[in-house]
Design an enzyme around this catalytic site. Structure first.
Site, PDB file in Angstrom:
ATOM      1  CG  HIS A   1      -0.890   1.242   7.213  1.00  0.00           C
ATOM      2  ND1 HIS A   1       0.024   0.868   8.177  1.00  0.00           N
ATOM      3  CD2 HIS A   1      -0.193   2.017   6.339  1.00  0.00           C
ATOM      4  CE1 HIS A   1       1.213   1.397   7.887  1.00  0.00           C
ATOM      5  NE2 HIS A   1       1.101   2.091   6.775  1.00  0.00           N
ATOM      6  CD  GLU A   2      -1.107   2.541   2.627  1.00  0.00           C
ATOM      7  OE1 GLU A   2      -0.746   3.725   2.470  1.00  0.00           O
ATOM      8  OE2 GLU A   2      -0.312   1.638   2.973  1.00  0.00           O
TER       9      GLU A   2
ATOM     10  CD  GLN B   1       3.143   5.947   2.664  1.00  0.00           C
ATOM     11  OE1 GLN B   1       2.162   5.406   2.157  1.00  0.00           O
ATOM     12  NE2 GLN B   1       4.166   5.279   3.158  1.00  0.00           N
TER      13      GLN B   1
ATOM     14  N   GLY C   1       0.824  -1.197   0.000  1.00  0.00           N
ATOM     15  CA  GLY C   1       0.000   0.000   0.000  1.00  0.00           C
ATOM     16  C   GLY C   1       0.859   1.247   0.000  1.00  0.00           C
TER      17      GLY C   1
ATOM     18  CB  CYS D   1       5.010   2.357   7.377  1.00  0.00           C
ATOM     19  SG  CYS D   1       4.526   3.857   6.509  1.00  0.00           S
ATOM     20  CG  LEU D   2       6.346   1.105   1.360  1.00  0.00           C
ATOM     21  CD1 LEU D   2       5.743   1.352  -0.017  1.00  0.00           C
ATOM     22  CD2 LEU D   2       7.465   0.078   1.289  1.00  0.00           C
TER      23      LEU D   2
ATOM     24  CG  HIS E   1       0.015   6.878   5.349  1.00  0.00           C
ATOM     25  ND1 HIS E   1       1.117   7.414   5.970  1.00  0.00           N
ATOM     26  CD2 HIS E   1       0.279   5.561   5.191  1.00  0.00           C
ATOM     27  CE1 HIS E   1       2.009   6.460   6.170  1.00  0.00           C
ATOM     28  NE2 HIS E   1       1.520   5.324   5.716  1.00  0.00           N
TER      29      HIS E   1
END
Length: 173
Positions: free
Chosen positions: A137-138, A51, A46, A95-96, A141
């Site tokens: 989660h996304e 981000q 994701g 997380c990225l 963000h």
């Protein structure tokens, strides 16, 4: 398609609430394609526009991780959880924007989400398991929230310090 640079925590842009998408344009569709390519390259399941330092309520995801799974790339504009289960699940999240750091986070086990497709149509879907965790989660963000915000302060500070060190090392490289 273009690979984009993913912001690393701490970065103030990761803590801002993203602006709603008024209309799904060709530029935003291209951004969604770039985000999917960036997510797959990372690799991740994701990615949210904040981000990349962009204030758009846009997320992409594909939780088909096994070799035998058919890829299912999704681009969700203005996603919102319209129902969540009382049952809870705990997943070890990463997380990225917080590379190589993982922690258990508890979230609703199932959610129903409404969003605009790249074609501008309204869609709804019921997600469970990893898909439910990922979409929540996304969406977090988009609201300026990171998975580490669910952790106890000491653990959150430890991860933040590791990320600050990583950013200093990356700046020197």
């Amino acid at each position: 398609m273009t690979l984009r640079t993913i912001l690393i925590h701490p970065d103030p842009r990761l803590k801002k609430v993203a602006a709603p998408v008024a209309e799904v344009t060709d530029d935003l569709r291209r951004l969604a394609d770039d985000m999917l390519e960036t997510m797959y390259d990372a690799p991740g399941i994701g990615l949210a526009a904040p981000q990349l330092g962009l204030s758009h309520r846009l997320i992409v995801m594909d939780c088909a991780k096994k070799e035998e799974d058919t890829p299912r790339p999704l681009a969700l504009f203005n996603p919102e959880v319209i129902w969540s289960s009382e049952d809870r699940n705990v997943y070890e999240e990463g997380c990225l924007s917080i590379p190589e750091q993982y922690a258990d986070v508890e979230r609703p086990a199932e959610v129903r989400v409404r969003w605009l497709t790249p074609e501008g149509k309204t869609e709804e879907e019921h997600f469970s398991g990893l898909w439910a965790t990922c979409v929540q989660h996304e969406i977090d963000h988009l609201n300026g929230k990171l998975f580490i915000d669910y952790l106890k302060p000491l653990k959150r500070q430890l991860i933040t310090r590791k990320m600050e060190k990583l950013k200093r090392e990356m700046a020197r490289a």
